[in-house]
Design an enzyme around this catalytic site. Structure first.
Site, PDB file in Angstrom:
ATOM      1  N   SER A 147       0.851  -1.184   0.000  1.00  0.00           N
ATOM      2  CA  SER A 147       0.000   0.000   0.000  1.00  0.00           C
ATOM      3  C   SER A 147       0.888   1.235   0.000  1.00  0.00           C
ATOM      4  O   SER A 147       2.079   1.155   0.331  1.00  0.00           O
ATOM      5  CB  SER A 147      -0.878  -0.006   1.261  1.00  0.00           C
ATOM      6  OG  SER A 147      -1.491   1.245   1.478  1.00  0.00           O
ATOM      7  N   TYR A 160      -3.307  -0.529   9.980  1.00  0.00           N
ATOM      8  CA  TYR A 160      -3.129  -0.835   8.562  1.00  0.00           C
ATOM      9  C   TYR A 160      -1.748  -0.395   8.084  1.00  0.00           C
ATOM     10  O   TYR A 160      -1.034  -1.145   7.410  1.00  0.00           O
ATOM     11  CB  TYR A 160      -4.229  -0.141   7.766  1.00  0.00           C
ATOM     12  CG  TYR A 160      -4.222  -0.407   6.282  1.00  0.00           C
ATOM     13  CD1 TYR A 160      -4.772  -1.576   5.768  1.00  0.00           C
ATOM     14  CD2 TYR A 160      -3.683   0.519   5.393  1.00  0.00           C
ATOM     15  CE1 TYR A 160      -4.788  -1.818   4.399  1.00  0.00           C
ATOM     16  CE2 TYR A 160      -3.695   0.291   4.022  1.00  0.00           C
ATOM     17  CZ  TYR A 160      -4.243  -0.885   3.536  1.00  0.00           C
ATOM     18  OH  TYR A 160      -4.252  -1.122   2.168  1.00  0.00           O
TER      19      TYR A 160
END
Length: 263
Positions: A147, A160
């Site tokens: 990500s 996350y």
């Protein structure tokens, strides 16, 4: 010759979390390049069956495998079944992931751990058991879906970001240990994409929609199909000497600080 470099005909590919969204988009790209797709999901057999049917409607050779990536025993049993019923896995895409949007001071420890388990421990478990067969056969491809949060922090997504930052380093560690076995381990870092999940915030006039369009040098949200080229490249012979990298498919966000020069 150049076309053959990207040909995945007959390659058995496991994509975790491939029943919808970006995982499905990447898996469809690999399937259309010739790969046999093992579609993993964990929510329900019905959702998995519906997803497999969608792949097959597009002419993709697809099979379903229901298991939780955080359950090591379930992973081992599923991989054994896949090898018996379909064949040995040539390509693994660790895509399954979750996110919980909560400020750090308000986040429960259990929620933090849940994100780490799925987004970081899951790829470790699945890769650990898939790679043993790759080593014995003399090669394979592993792609970890990272990500932009592998590089940047953002408010409310601490778990996350911690998981995806860890996944970047796990990718490099896998490459370090397994490159000598002709196994290429790399990552893909998606930017902001137009999916059903982001639909509510992509309306004209929505502050976040305006922010993304202005912050992205390409001046648009990504189309899920924009990920397919990177996935095919990292799964194919074309990337046989590429190890330990994360390919950011983000429209240029990570290339610039502040507002892009074209404003």
């Amino acid at each position: 010759m150049s076309i053959k470099l990207f040909d995945l005909t007959g390659k058995i590919t496991l994509v975790t979390g491939a029943t919808h969204g970006l995982g499905m988009a990447m898996a469809k790209g690999l399937g259309n390049a010739g790969a046999k797709i093992i579609v993993n999901g964990s929510s329900s057999q019905q959702k998995l069956d519906d997803a497999v049917l969608e792949y097959k409607k597009e002419g993709i050779d697809a099979y379903g495998s229901l298991f939780d990536v955080t359950d090591e025993n379930a992973v081992k049993a599923a991989l054994a079944k896949i090898e018996t019923e379909v064949g040995p896995i040539d390509i693994l895409v660790n895509n399954a992931g979750i996110i919980k949007r909560t400020p750090i001071v308000d986040m429960e420890v259990a929620d933090f751990k849940a994100v780490i388990d799925v987004d970081l421990v899951g790829p470790f478990i699945v890769s650990k058991h898939v790679v043993k067969g790759m080593i014995s056969r003399g090669g394979g491809k592993i792609i970890n879906i990272c990500s932009m949060m592998s590089e940047l922090g953002r408010d409310t997504v601490s778990a996350y970001a911690a998981a995806k930052g860890g996944l970047k380093m796990l990718t490099q560690s896998m490459a370090t240990e397994w490159a000598k076995f002709n196994i290429q381990t790399n990552g893909i870092g998606p930017g902001y994409f137009a999916t059903s999940q982001t639909a509510p915030i992509r309306d004209d006039g929505h502050p976040f929609n305006e922010f993304i369009i202005k912050r992205t040098p390409a001046s648009r949200w990504g189309d899920p199909e924009d990920l397919q080229g990177a996935a095919i490249f990292l799964s194919s012979k074309a990337s046989d000497f590429v190890n330990g990298h994360v390919v950011y498919v983000d429209g240029g966000i990570l290339a610039t600080i502040g507002k892009p020069a074209n404003e």
